[in-house]
Design a protein around this motif. Structure first.
Motif, mmCIF file in Angstrom:
data_model
loop_
_atom_site.group_PDB
_atom_site.id
_atom_site.type_symbol
_atom_site.label_atom_id
_atom_site.label_comp_id
_atom_site.label_asym_id
_atom_site.label_seq_id
_atom_site.Cartn_x
_atom_site.Cartn_y
_atom_site.Cartn_z
ATOM 1 N N LYS A 169 0.840 -1.212 0.000
ATOM 2 C CA LYS A 169 0.000 0.000 0.000
ATOM 3 C C LYS A 169 0.868 1.251 0.000
ATOM 4 N N GLN A 170 1.926 1.229 0.773
ATOM 5 C CA GLN A 170 2.809 2.392 0.866
ATOM 6 C C GLN A 170 3.559 2.621 -0.439
ATOM 7 N N LYS A 171 3.916 1.573 -1.141
ATOM 8 C CA LYS A 171 4.637 1.699 -2.415
ATOM 9 C C LYS A 171 3.788 2.387 -3.481
ATOM 10 N N GLN A 172 2.474 2.303 -3.356
ATOM 11 C CA GLN A 172 1.601 2.972 -4.309
ATOM 12 C C GLN A 172 1.780 4.483 -4.245
ATOM 13 N N ILE A 173 2.111 4.975 -3.067
ATOM 14 C CA ILE A 173 2.333 6.410 -2.877
ATOM 15 C C ILE A 173 3.671 6.815 -3.479
ATOM 16 N N GLY A 174 4.633 5.921 -3.420
ATOM 17 C CA GLY A 174 5.968 6.205 -3.946
ATOM 18 C C GLY A 174 6.995 6.173 -2.840
ATOM 19 N N GLY A 175 8.182 6.590 -3.172
ATOM 20 C CA GLY A 175 9.245 6.632 -2.183
ATOM 21 C C GLY A 175 10.464 5.863 -2.641
ATOM 22 N N ARG A 176 11.484 5.978 -1.851
ATOM 23 C CA ARG A 176 12.757 5.336 -2.152
ATOM 24 C C ARG A 176 12.703 3.855 -1.790
ATOM 25 N N PRO A 177 13.300 2.990 -2.593
ATOM 26 C CA PRO A 177 13.300 1.572 -2.248
ATOM 27 C C PRO A 177 14.215 1.300 -1.054
ATOM 28 N N ASN A 178 13.864 0.298 -0.278
ATOM 29 C CA ASN A 178 14.664 -0.076 0.885
ATOM 30 C C ASN A 178 15.829 -0.959 0.478
ATOM 31 N N LYS A 179 16.929 -0.812 1.197
ATOM 32 C CA LYS A 179 18.090 -1.661 0.936
ATOM 33 C C LYS A 179 17.936 -3.014 1.609
ATOM 34 N N LEU A 180 17.179 -3.053 2.680
ATOM 35 C CA LEU A 180 16.966 -4.294 3.417
ATOM 36 C C LEU A 180 15.581 -4.848 3.129
#
Length: 80
Positions: free
Chosen positions: A35-46
Motif C-alpha cells: 500500500k505504501q509503495k503505491q504512494i511512492g518513495g525510495r526503495p529499501n536496501k533491506l
C-alpha cells in the motif's frame, strides 16, 4: 538470512518469538508496504524480513543500532 537458524527452537531463543509468528508478521508488513509503495518513495536496501529481525533484536536485547547494523550491513564501519 533466515537460513542461518537451524531450527525453530534456535530461532525462538535468539529472536524471542516463534517462527510462525514471525512469518505472519512478515505477511502483514508486506501488505502494508504494498500500500505504501503505491504512494511512492525510495526503495529499501533491506528486505522486510531483515528489517523485522533488526527490530525484534533491538526489542529483545536493547543493543545499539550500530551493533545490530553490523550484522545487516557490510559497510557500516566505513560509512560512519
Amino acid at each position: 538470512m533466515l537460513d542461518k537458524y537451524k531450527d525453530e527452537n534456535e530461532f525462538y531463543s535468539l529472536i524471542g518469538i516463534k517462527y510462525k509468528t514471525f512469518m505472519k508478521m512478515v505477511e502483514i508488513l508486506k501488505e502494508g508496504e504494498a500500500k505504501q509503495k503505491q504512494i511512492g518513495g525510495r526503495p529499501n536496501k533491506l528486505s522486510i524480513e531483515q528489517r523485522l529481525l533488526m527490530t525484534l533484536e533491538y526489542w529483545k536485547e536493547y543493543s545499539t543500532y550500530r551493533i545490530i547494523a553490523k550484522k545487516y550491513f557490510n559497510f557500516v564501519e566505513n560509512s560512519w
